[in-house]
Design a protein around this motif. Structure first.
Motif, PDB file in Angstrom:
ATOM      1  N   ASN A 163      -4.804   6.231  -8.007  1.00 54.45           N
ATOM      2  CA  ASN A 163      -4.076   5.519  -7.098  1.00 54.45           C
ATOM      3  C   ASN A 163      -5.918   5.992  -6.058  1.00 54.45           C
ATOM      4  O   ASN A 163      -6.632   6.442  -6.242  1.00 54.45           O
ATOM      5  CB  ASN A 163      -3.303   6.124  -5.804  1.00 54.45           C
ATOM      6  CG  ASN A 163      -2.055   5.996  -7.388  1.00 54.45           C
ATOM      7  OD1 ASN A 163      -1.623   5.319  -7.233  1.00 54.45           O
ATOM      8  ND2 ASN A 163      -1.506   7.218  -7.154  1.00 54.45           N
ATOM      9  N   SER A 167       5.315   6.104  -1.722  1.00 51.29           N
ATOM     10  CA  SER A 167       4.474   7.096  -0.982  1.00 51.29           C
ATOM     11  C   SER A 167       5.009   7.505  -0.386  1.00 51.29           C
ATOM     12  O   SER A 167       4.336   8.508   0.921  1.00 51.29           O
ATOM     13  CB  SER A 167       3.212   6.067  -0.535  1.00 51.29           C
ATOM     14  OG  SER A 167       2.849   5.722  -0.058  1.00 51.29           O
ATOM     15  N   ARG A 169       0.950  -1.232  -0.397  1.00 55.68           N
ATOM     16  CA  ARG A 169       0.063   0.060   0.038  1.00 55.68           C
ATOM     17  C   ARG A 169       0.891   1.116  -0.072  1.00 55.68           C
ATOM     18  O   ARG A 169       0.332   1.732  -0.044  1.00 55.68           O
ATOM     19  CB  ARG A 169      -1.366   0.135   1.318  1.00 55.68           C
ATOM     20  CG  ARG A 169      -1.844  -0.820   1.100  1.00 55.68           C
ATOM     21  CD  ARG A 169      -3.171  -1.539   2.334  1.00 55.68           C
ATOM     22  NE  ARG A 169      -3.802  -1.884   1.783  1.00 55.68           N
ATOM     23  CZ  ARG A 169      -5.291  -1.826   2.552  1.00 55.68           C
ATOM     24  NH1 ARG A 169      -5.018  -1.045   4.020  1.00 55.68           N
ATOM     25  NH2 ARG A 169      -5.919  -3.365   2.855  1.00 55.68           N
ATOM     26  N   ARG A 179      -3.451   4.081 -14.468  1.00 51.85           N
ATOM     27  CA  ARG A 179      -2.343   5.495 -13.361  1.00 51.85           C
ATOM     28  C   ARG A 179      -3.218   6.173 -12.173  1.00 51.85           C
ATOM     29  O   ARG A 179      -2.928   7.284 -12.411  1.00 51.85           O
ATOM     30  CB  ARG A 179      -2.206   6.476 -14.620  1.00 51.85           C
ATOM     31  CG  ARG A 179      -1.066   5.922 -15.543  1.00 51.85           C
ATOM     32  CD  ARG A 179       0.312   5.386 -14.776  1.00 51.85           C
ATOM     33  NE  ARG A 179       1.343   5.449 -16.156  1.00 51.85           N
ATOM     34  CZ  ARG A 179       1.905   6.077 -16.589  1.00 51.85           C
ATOM     35  NH1 ARG A 179       1.561   7.413 -17.248  1.00 51.85           N
ATOM     36  NH2 ARG A 179       2.311   5.624 -18.226  1.00 51.85           N
ATOM     37  N   ASP A 202       1.334   9.405 -10.108  1.00 47.83           N
ATOM     38  CA  ASP A 202      -0.752   9.402 -11.150  1.00 47.83           C
ATOM     39  C   ASP A 202      -0.018  11.193 -10.717  1.00 47.83           C
ATOM     40  O   ASP A 202       1.231  11.941 -10.700  1.00 47.83           O
ATOM     41  CB  ASP A 202      -1.415   9.514  -9.925  1.00 47.83           C
ATOM     42  CG  ASP A 202      -0.327  10.212  -8.762  1.00 47.83           C
ATOM     43  OD1 ASP A 202       0.025  10.819  -8.370  1.00 47.83           O
ATOM     44  OD2 ASP A 202      -1.974   9.645  -7.540  1.00 47.83           O
ATOM     45  N   HIS A 227      -3.514  -3.186  -8.903  1.00 51.21           N
ATOM     46  CA  HIS A 227      -3.793  -2.921 -10.105  1.00 51.21           C
ATOM     47  C   HIS A 227      -3.963  -4.175 -10.694  1.00 51.21           C
ATOM     48  O   HIS A 227      -2.876  -4.005 -11.545  1.00 51.21           O
ATOM     49  CB  HIS A 227      -2.840  -2.555 -10.466  1.00 51.21           C
ATOM     50  CG  HIS A 227      -2.716  -0.780 -10.481  1.00 51.21           C
ATOM     51  ND1 HIS A 227      -3.276   0.148 -11.530  1.00 51.21           N
ATOM     52  CD2 HIS A 227      -2.866  -0.195  -8.905  1.00 51.21           C
ATOM     53  CE1 HIS A 227      -4.059   1.245 -10.987  1.00 51.21           C
ATOM     54  NE2 HIS A 227      -3.081   1.312  -9.198  1.00 51.21           N
ATOM     55  N   ARG A 284       6.203   2.094 -10.170  1.00 51.35           N
ATOM     56  CA  ARG A 284       5.705   2.935  -8.630  1.00 51.35           C
ATOM     57  C   ARG A 284       6.675   3.512  -8.557  1.00 51.35           C
ATOM     58  O   ARG A 284       7.647   3.264  -8.344  1.00 51.35           O
ATOM     59  CB  ARG A 284       5.978   1.685  -8.339  1.00 51.35           C
ATOM     60  CG  ARG A 284       4.797  -0.033  -8.595  1.00 51.35           C
ATOM     61  CD  ARG A 284       3.051   0.675  -8.398  1.00 51.35           C
ATOM     62  NE  ARG A 284       1.825  -0.575  -9.091  1.00 51.35           N
ATOM     63  CZ  ARG A 284       1.540  -0.611  -9.830  1.00 51.35           C
ATOM     64  NH1 ARG A 284       1.770   0.125 -10.791  1.00 51.35           N
ATOM     65  NH2 ARG A 284       0.925  -1.952 -10.409  1.00 51.35           N
ATOM     66  N   LEU A 305       2.235   3.004  -4.932  1.00 51.94           N
ATOM     67  CA  LEU A 305       2.003   4.445  -5.584  1.00 51.94           C
ATOM     68  C   LEU A 305       1.422   4.402  -7.073  1.00 51.94           C
ATOM     69  O   LEU A 305       4.024   4.076  -7.671  1.00 51.94           O
ATOM     70  CB  LEU A 305       1.364   5.453  -5.452  1.00 51.94           C
ATOM     71  CG  LEU A 305       0.960   5.826  -4.098  1.00 51.94           C
ATOM     72  CD1 LEU A 305       0.683   7.114  -3.633  1.00 51.94           C
ATOM     73  CD2 LEU A 305       0.152   5.307  -3.529  1.00 51.94           C
ATOM     74  N   VAL A 306       1.208   4.294  -8.178  1.00 53.38           N
ATOM     75  CA  VAL A 306       1.174   4.741  -9.885  1.00 53.38           C
ATOM     76  C   VAL A 306       1.448   6.235 -10.211  1.00 53.38           C
ATOM     77  O   VAL A 306       1.181   7.289  -9.208  1.00 53.38           O
ATOM     78  CB  VAL A 306       0.809   4.195 -10.006  1.00 53.38           C
ATOM     79  CG1 VAL A 306      -0.225   2.644 -10.223  1.00 53.38           C
ATOM     80  CG2 VAL A 306      -1.146   4.685 -10.432  1.00 53.38           C
ATOM     81  N   HIS A 312      -9.224   5.199  -7.728  1.00 55.35           N
ATOM     82  CA  HIS A 312      -8.967   3.512  -8.521  1.00 55.35           C
ATOM     83  C   HIS A 312      -9.788   3.450  -8.218  1.00 55.35           C
ATOM     84  O   HIS A 312     -10.631   2.176  -8.621  1.00 55.35           O
ATOM     85  CB  HIS A 312      -7.758   3.461  -7.851  1.00 55.35           C
ATOM     86  CG  HIS A 312      -7.343   2.247  -8.931  1.00 55.35           C
ATOM     87  ND1 HIS A 312      -7.529   0.734  -7.883  1.00 55.35           N
ATOM     88  CD2 HIS A 312      -7.662   1.732  -9.986  1.00 55.35           C
ATOM     89  CE1 HIS A 312      -7.302  -0.507  -8.866  1.00 55.35           C
ATOM     90  NE2 HIS A 312      -6.577   0.112  -9.892  1.00 55.35           N
TER      91      HIS A 312
END
Length: 377
Positions: free
Chosen positions: A62, A275, A27, A60, A33, A327, A272, A30-31, A66
């Motif tokens: 989060n 975060s 978690r 793309r 974004d 994803h 990725r 993240l992608v 998403h």
């Protein structure tokens, strides 16, 4: 070189299976974004039209957006849906193999990649979305050109090609969504429109989301599945005895498909960003660090799959080809079904099928694409 290798352009390549799995499922990964892109200092790549357009699609996004969009789709390809799609896919395979047979009889050989592998996914997805068959060639061309923007280091010329394809895709799918809204029928896109009308108070916002979902689901289903189909056949024909053995043991067709997915994944790299400050494979990585999950390297990690460079249909190994976590590939079940249908009929109808040359590939790093695979029988 280790589970985490510094990339020459910055960030890291993640090669080990467990480390890749941790990034895909974690978690705290993240992608990249819009929010991440806005914090970068070198913005030329991220400001490209094609990159900006794809950044609004499901791949793309989060959480929470998403999560919201994915839930609105439901379980796209559950068992009931696949069961309903199965007979038509089998019929499509029969028709495509008829064409392949005609070409082989006329010319002595034929291109499996263009005659069969590229056509089956667009037939399947196009019918599912009620897209006119005469539009299929245009969609394939736009898709082939658009993916340049999703490469790790696209050139300016590639970004220009991708920009034009992206604008064409936007025009096509925006018009498609507008037509489905006006018709208010019972097709899948019309149902998505009604779902999002209930979620959004702004009609334009609804149409934008449905356009992005429709475009993404379409283009994500094409090249990857086509390459799986061609690669699967090539791996079985590329070594003496494999084709014959699988014909005698058709109960291992699914095993052959999984080994092809492991051995030669259609997507080689996925990115990725951290975060928060974190540690990966014993290395401290500050927030916003980008890492590139190397699917092919992970699938060939000998700690997870012993003797990894051997294609072994009885391996029953592990692979990350469909990703992991939030994803995970929406179309994994559909891709497997298409591969199973094609391979089953090919083995039955073409007992002496052989490769008439080496496969040809598009010069890419991320989206592996077989552009030609000539076969004879």
């Amino acid at each position: 070189m280790g589970d985490l290798v510094p990339a020459p352009w910055g960030g890291y390549l993640v090669t080990g299976y467990d480390a890749c799995d941790q990034v895909l499922r974690g978690r705290n990964w993240l992608v990249p974004d819009f929010a991440w892109q806005a914090r970068q200092t070198r913005t030329e790549r991220w400001e490209a039209v094609a990159t900006q357009e794809m950044s609004g699609t499901l791949s793309r996004l989060n959480a929470p957006e998403h999560t919201r969009q994915r839930r609105s789709l439901g379980n796209l390809f559950d068992r009931n849906t696949l069961r309903e799609m199965g007979p038509r896919i089998e019929a499509d395979v029969t028709e495509l193999l008829d064409r392949l047979s005609e070409r082989i009889q006329a010319d002595g050989e034929a291109d499996l990649a263009t005659v069969v592998s590229e056509q089956l996914p667009i037939n399947t997805v196009g019918r599912w979305l009620s897209i006119a068959p005469e539009d299929y060639p245009h969609i394939l061309t736009m898709t082939h050109n658009q993916v340049h923007a999703q490469e790790l280091l696209p050139t300016k010329s590639q970004l220009a090609i991708s920009e034009q394809a992206t604008m064409d895709l936007r025009e096509y799918f925006t018009r498609l969504v507008r037509e489905r809204r006006d018709q208010d029928g019972d097709d899948l896109i019309a149902r998505w429109i009604r779902t999002w009308d209930a979620l959004e108070s702004d009609r334009e916002a609804t149409d934008r989301v449905v356009y992005q979902l429709t475009m993404f689901v379409t283009i994500a289903s094409l090249e990857t599945t086509a390459t799986l189909l061609s690669s699967l056949v090539w791996l079985l024909l590329g070594s003496p005895g494999r084709w014959e053995w699988l014909r005698e043991h058709p109960e291992h067709i699914d095993d052959a498909i999984e080994e092809a997915l492991r051995y030669d994944p259609p997507i080689r790299v996925n990115s990725r960003v951290a975060s928060e400050d974190t540690v990966l494979a014993g290395t401290f990585l500050p927030k916003d660090t980008m890492v590139h999950v190397m699917y092919g390297a992970a699938n060939r990690d000998p700690r997870r799959n012993p003797d990894p460079h051997t294609f072994d249909m009885l391996r029953r190994g592990n692979h990350l080809t469909f990703g992991g976590g939030a994803h995970y590939c929406l179309g994994a079940g559909l891709a497997r079904m298409e591969a199973r249908a094609l391979l089953g009929q090919l083995l039955e109808r073409f007992p002496t099928l052989r490769a008439a040359g080496l496969p040809e590939y598009a010069p890419r790093m991320v989206f592996h694409r077989v552009t030609s695979l000539r076969v004879a029988a």
